[in-house]
Design a protein around this motif. Structure first.
Motif, PDB file in Angstrom:
ATOM      1  N   SER A   1      -7.279 -28.256  14.341  1.00 58.05           N
ATOM      2  CA  SER A   1      -8.405 -29.523  13.733  1.00 58.05           C
ATOM      3  C   SER A   1      -8.523 -29.301  12.587  1.00 58.05           C
ATOM      4  O   SER A   1      -9.468 -28.094  11.843  1.00 58.05           O
ATOM      5  CB  SER A   1      -9.247 -29.749  14.612  1.00 58.05           C
ATOM      6  N   LYS A   2      -9.331 -30.390  11.765  1.00 63.83           N
ATOM      7  CA  LYS A   2     -10.044 -29.942   9.616  1.00 63.83           C
ATOM      8  C   LYS A   2     -11.181 -30.038   9.902  1.00 63.83           C
ATOM      9  O   LYS A   2     -12.254 -29.392  10.054  1.00 63.83           O
ATOM     10  CB  LYS A   2      -9.916 -31.454   9.271  1.00 63.83           C
ATOM     11  N   PHE A   3     -11.918 -29.478  11.600  1.00 67.80           N
ATOM     12  CA  PHE A   3     -13.329 -30.082  12.192  1.00 67.80           C
ATOM     13  C   PHE A   3     -13.500 -28.123  12.282  1.00 67.80           C
ATOM     14  O   PHE A   3     -14.439 -28.088  12.195  1.00 67.80           O
ATOM     15  CB  PHE A   3     -13.317 -31.122  13.210  1.00 67.80           C
ATOM     16  N   GLU A   4     -11.927 -27.782  12.223  1.00 69.73           N
ATOM     17  CA  GLU A   4     -12.553 -26.261  13.008  1.00 69.73           C
ATOM     18  C   GLU A   4     -12.225 -25.266  12.024  1.00 69.73           C
ATOM     19  O   GLU A   4     -11.888 -24.317  11.947  1.00 69.73           O
ATOM     20  CB  GLU A   4     -11.667 -26.042  13.891  1.00 69.73           C
ATOM     21  N   LYS A   5     -12.599 -26.580  10.228  1.00 65.78           N
ATOM     22  CA  LYS A   5     -11.803 -25.472   9.145  1.00 65.78           C
ATOM     23  C   LYS A   5     -12.896 -24.020   9.284  1.00 65.78           C
ATOM     24  O   LYS A   5     -13.049 -22.847   8.226  1.00 65.78           O
ATOM     25  CB  LYS A   5     -12.255 -26.085   8.235  1.00 65.78           C
ATOM     26  N   ASN A   6     -14.248 -23.656   9.888  1.00 70.16           N
ATOM     27  CA  ASN A   6     -14.908 -22.564   9.845  1.00 70.16           C
ATOM     28  C   ASN A   6     -14.824 -21.959  10.399  1.00 70.16           C
ATOM     29  O   ASN A   6     -15.103 -20.172   9.846  1.00 70.16           O
ATOM     30  CB  ASN A   6     -17.178 -23.083  10.316  1.00 70.16           C
TER      31      ASN A   6
END
Lengths: 457, 221
Positions: free
Chosen positions: A82-87
């Motif tokens: 997910s793009k929210f997991e880019k970290n």
């Protein structure tokens, strides 16, 4: 344990009576888990008191995904997080090495919840960069003290009987930046030079039988096809070092677990991890698991390579230089909470972490929340496998106090992970590698979690 | 297995039964090693170009030689930018010459920083290994591209920079094994476990823990 912790939180003051009976139930359960009830209380791991919950009164609204169409299948042919997991990515430490080609990156264990490292997050260690080896033309040569020197293509290797196992790989420099004192403020950098995968390939011992290895051969070495042509010597029964001193018998058995791996978590190896084949020597410093493998030779003495005389050595305070420290000994770390995962208010938490040992299975992990004075045995999460990461967990009630939390692994040989003081006493501060000492995190009253060292423990 | 089931029960065709028959024959084959017919034999001559590894005692050093003098030009043009004109290291790349052995050992014994000052003169046991490493792995940007004599010459130049051989020395497959590296006698093979922690569960110590945090923050970037 989630069942226990989730359903125990009192909903309001009106449920006081219910809460306190639940509280007794909770205490009973967590005490049952602890090695001893007294230890649990003394360790400060007791009910945090009723925590007042906020109440939501605003009616719920649909989110932005509720009234639209999403992406079609194969719009992302190779799926990505997910793009929210880019970290959640590998990271490196720029000042550690002169460039990124002979360097290392770290696995973000603070964001992982299992024992398997996703392939894109496996730590990387190259001595001359990651290369793209064409599997169509790649060959593996096996020669030296054998009946039949042979060469194998990738197709050949895939026809052979296969072997699958889950093992960690750890650079022996894991934790190396912390010998002299605390430096790193993320567990990615204190423990991220380790990853764990399911590997599939051909067992070395099967290949040995096929090419007919001479019983008088006491060492083998493996070599890569990258720019460093990395090579490591691996002992077998009867191996002696360059001074004629015997290699300890248990180290001479390590090769029996080795394989020529072509798959990692079910798919082909990643280029950074040795595509199309790598040597895999479970339990040992990962430098020995030669990536981009092209050659194995059976011999009767060690090469004593650059890696063995200059890199993977431990200068000791008695003025000697330790060589051939193959095994990664038992180690563990708490990844929740940790400097990357801070406390978010009083009440229930589950302390979670990972433990691993190059000597076999993890037998116990104990957790302390008072700086190592008292310990409770954590629950080991199945599967518990040899030379593999094992997950552990223990319920924790945080009442807003300061805590020094730490984990201590014991493996099936009875070896107990050492304290930092014990480790420094025998290794000094120059030994760089194989620092598997107990890691302490400090929970501040603010909920911040910091990397600390307890110098006298 | 599931494929066989489909053929036999799902399709029920002669072809399916035949496939099953063939597979069974394969599985039942006696003396099956799992390796029958796999791979190719190869001659030592064919392997030779890859059989480059040099043992610590000089075995398998390729025939050739090079002087310290002959090593200067290639060192200055292909190595010095990273390892320093005098072997002192440059731009964070490794030193060729680190602390002299006595000083290195003193650092270890007194707990001073020694690892940053490793080099050919304090953390290398055998000169043939140095040749092997330089020939296979250096120059870093074009590994494995130097010829045999040039590699001997550069190795000799590095050994001279590290005060291990005289300027007059010639490095060759005959001389290198006899070069005594300063660290040669300091190596000891692993005897771990070297700690003996116990699984204490309660009241493990009664003093105040001396807790130390980071001296500086933000070093992870």
């Amino acid at each position: 344990m989630s069942e226990t912790t989730l359903d125990q939180t009192p909903q309001s003051d009106a449920r006081e009576g219910v809460a306190s009976s639940d509280r007794r139930k909770f205490l009973r359960k967590s005490v049952a888990l602890a090695a001893s009830g007294a230890a649990a209380a003394a360790a400060g791991n007791a009910y945090a008191g009723d925590v007042k919950l906020e109440t939501v009164t605003e009616p719920l609204k649909d989110g932005p995904t509720r009234n639209i169409l999403g992406r079609g299948v194969v719009s992302v042919p190779y799926g990505m997080p997910s793009k929210f997991e880019k970290n959640v990515v590998r990271r490196n430490v720029s000042w550690l090495t002169a460039d990124t080609v002979a360097s290392i990156s770290f696995t973000p264990w603070q964001d992982l919840n299992g024992i398997i490292t996703p392939n894109g997050l496996h730590f990387e260690r190259h001595h001359a960069g990651a290369v793209d080896v064409d599997p169509e033309t790649h060959q593996l040569v096996i020669h030296g003290m054998v009946d039949k020197p042979m060469v194998f293509s990738m197709e050949d290797l895939k026809r052979m009987p296969s072997h699958t196992a889950i093992h960690f790989l750890e650079c022996p420099a894991n934790g190396a930046m912390e010998w002299r004192g605390v430096q790193m403020d993320s567990m990615q950098f204190t423990h991220g030079m380790m990853s764990c995968s399911e590997w599939t390939g051909v067992k070395l011992t099967d290949l040995m039988e096929y090419v007919g290895v001479d019983p008088k051969s006491t060492w083998l070495y493996a070599e890569a096809t990258d720019g460093s042509a990395l090579q490591r010597s691996i002992p077998m029964e009867g191996a002696k070092d360059q001074f004629g001193e015997p290699i300890k018998a248990s180290d001479c058995e390590l090769y029996k677990d080795a394989m020529i791996a072509y798959a990692q978590n079910g798919e082909a190896l990643r280029p950074e991890n040795g595509y199309p084949i790598r040597f895999l020597l479970p339990g040992c410093e990962a430098n020995m698991s030669i990536k981009w493998l092209r050659r194995i030779k059976f011999v009767d003495k060690p090469l004593v390579t650059y890696q063995e005389t200059r890199h993977y050595i431990e200068p000791l305070p008695d003025g000697t230089i330790r060589q051939f420290s193959f095994l990664n000994m038992a180690n563990s770390v708490i990844n929740y909470p940790c400097p990357d995962n801070q406390m978010k208010g009083k009440g229930s938490y589950e302390i979670r972490g990972i433990a691993w040992s190059g000597q076999g299975k993890i037998a116990h992990v104990d957790v302390s929340v008072d700086g190592g004075k008292n310990w409770q045995e954590a629950e080991l999460v199945e599967p518990v496998l040899s030379k593999c990461v094992t997950k552990f967990k223990l319920p924790f009630e945080w009442n807003g106090d300061e805590h020094l939390i730490m984990s201590r692994a014991t493996d099936e040989t009875g070896y107990v992970q050492p304290t930092l003081a014990q480790m420094r006493k025998v290794r000094g501060t120059n030994s760089i590698y194989h620092k598997n000492s107990i890691q302490a995190w400090k929970i501040e009253k603010t909920g911040e979690v910091k990397n600390v060292q307890i110098e006298n423990f | 297995m599931s494929k066989l089931k489909t053929s036999k029960f799902g399709l029920g065709l002669a072809a399916g039964a035949m496939a099953l028959g063939l597979s069974t024959a394969g599985i039942a084959a006696e003396h099956a090693s799992g390796f029958n017919g796999i791979g190719k034999n190869i001659t030592d001559k064919a392997i030779e170009p890859w059989d480059i590894s040099v043992f610590y005692d000089g075995e398998n050093l390729p025939k050739g030689s090079g002087t310290v003098e002959a090593g200067q030009e290639p060192y200055d043009t292909q190595c010095a930018m990273c390892h320093g004109a005098f072997g002192e290291g440059a731009e964070g790349y490794p030193k060729m010459a680190g602390d002299p052995m006595p000083q290195f050992i003193t650092s270890l014994k007194q707990g001073l920083d020694g690892v940053g000052n490793r080099g050919v003169n304090n953390a290398w046991g055998h000169a043939p290994t140095l040749f092997d490493m330089i020939k296979r792995h250096m120059p870093f940007y074009a590994p494995g591209t130097m010829g045999v004599d040039e590699s001997y010459a550069v190795t000799c130049y590095v050994l001279n920079l590290a005060n291990i051989v005289d300027y007059e020395f010639t490095c060759s497959n005959e001389t290198l094994a006899d070069v005594k590296m300063p660290a040669a006698d300091y190596y000891v093979t692993d005897t771990r476990p070297d700690t003996d922690n116990q699984r204490c569960m309660s009241d493990c110590y009664d003093y105040e823990p001396k807790v130390v945090g980071a001296a500086v923050t933000g070093v992870s970037e």
